[in-house]
Design an enzyme around this catalytic site. Sequence first.
Site, PDB file in Angstrom:
ATOM      1  CG  ASP A   2      -0.137   0.177   2.556  1.00 14.43           C
ATOM      2  OD1 ASP A   2       0.987  -0.643   2.696  1.00 14.43           O
ATOM      3  OD2 ASP A   2      -0.682   0.882   3.380  1.00 14.43           O
ATOM      4  CD  GLU A  52       4.258   0.335   6.908  1.00 11.20           C
ATOM      5  OE1 GLU A  52       4.994   0.725   8.106  1.00 11.20           O
ATOM      6  OE2 GLU A  52       3.828   1.273   6.322  1.00 11.20           O
TER       7      GLU A  52
HETATM    8 ZN    ZN Z   1       6.830   2.298   4.193  1.00 13.03          ZN
END
Ligand code: ZN
Length: 383
Positions: A82, A143
């Site tokens: 992401d 994340e």
């Molecule tokens: Zn990162």
Amino acid sequence: MNIKINEKRLLDTFLKLVVIDSESLSEGAIQKYLAAELKKLGCTVFIDKAGKKIGSDAQGNIIATFKGTRSGKPFLLSSHMDTVRPGKGVKPQVKNNRVTSGGDTILGADDKSGLAIILEVLRTLKEQKLQHGPVQVIFTLNEENGMLGAKNLDYSKIKGCDGLILDNESVDELLIQGPEVRDFKVYIKGVAAHAGVCPEKGISALEVAARALSLMKTGRVDKETVCNFGVVHGGEVTNVVMPYLELKAEARSLSPKKLEKQIKHMKDCFAKAAKAFTKRVDGKTIKPQITIETPLRYGTLNVPKTAPAVKLVQAAAKKNGVNLKLAASGGGCDANVMCQHGLLMPNLGLGVQKCHTTEEYLKIKEFCQAAAIVLDTVLAYGK
Ligand SMILES: [Zn+2]
């Protein structure tokens, strides 16, 4: 033998990845693309069910196993799929040995530089028929918003314990330590009273908070510990003694013991303040009610300097002309979460600068050096 990665192909892969939109929780397209590329390389690809749990349009985290020419535990390589916002419609520009975005979005080198390096390392191993142990690739979801992919990863599928996270900025920095972080949420219920007629019959939630904070160590607490109050909500009108107040804070420390001590200290300050504002009104005792929650956001990253991955990356960096420093981070990444599962994965920098801004850029030379370091590390592991 001179083993080299294909720098042109590495950059091409990177440029392909940054134009696939993958803002957090919208990793569906990039997950499909990466799973297909890994299959083409001969990997056994497993996708866990994390997507649904965290609300992503992707099925889950990718765990791909790439067979070795020798047996042994796999070396783990991980990056996240992401990006932060604004990350849609990235138009990468290559000039002056750098890649930038078009200026209206982030570039997404955080963390597509890591994804590209991992693909290129596997391609090099396969194409040049190199001798190496097995490799497990872990591509995570989301994340950037609390490492939710890593927190919901199917760890039963991970067969190794040593590896690398590729998600840091400068190539000369290997993160081996990161803090434990606790959220600290406080709800103070005071006692409402008319501020014009009988303020002495009330208890101001704001004054209770002010007292607690005046007793408290905040900001830089010690070399390893910090604390910050970042959000305040309370009260609605000026003619009522403030009946409630909500505060949101966080505390971080590289030492879980020191963090525990700081949290206790913060709770004690609120308890003292509550006591100081307890009083008798009309023959009854009134006091502020304080509720505190301190959920763990993530645990420490703590990889010993003697861990295999650290030693191997140090040797590989030297070989590739990089003067590597071992460092502690003030923030968290997937490595913190994976460390809680017993995986010793320091976080290597990839030549990315100004992450999370529209000025983000990738230094191509550092990016290629990082790829060479990863390749040499994989080749040396378990030899
Ligand atoms: Zn990162």
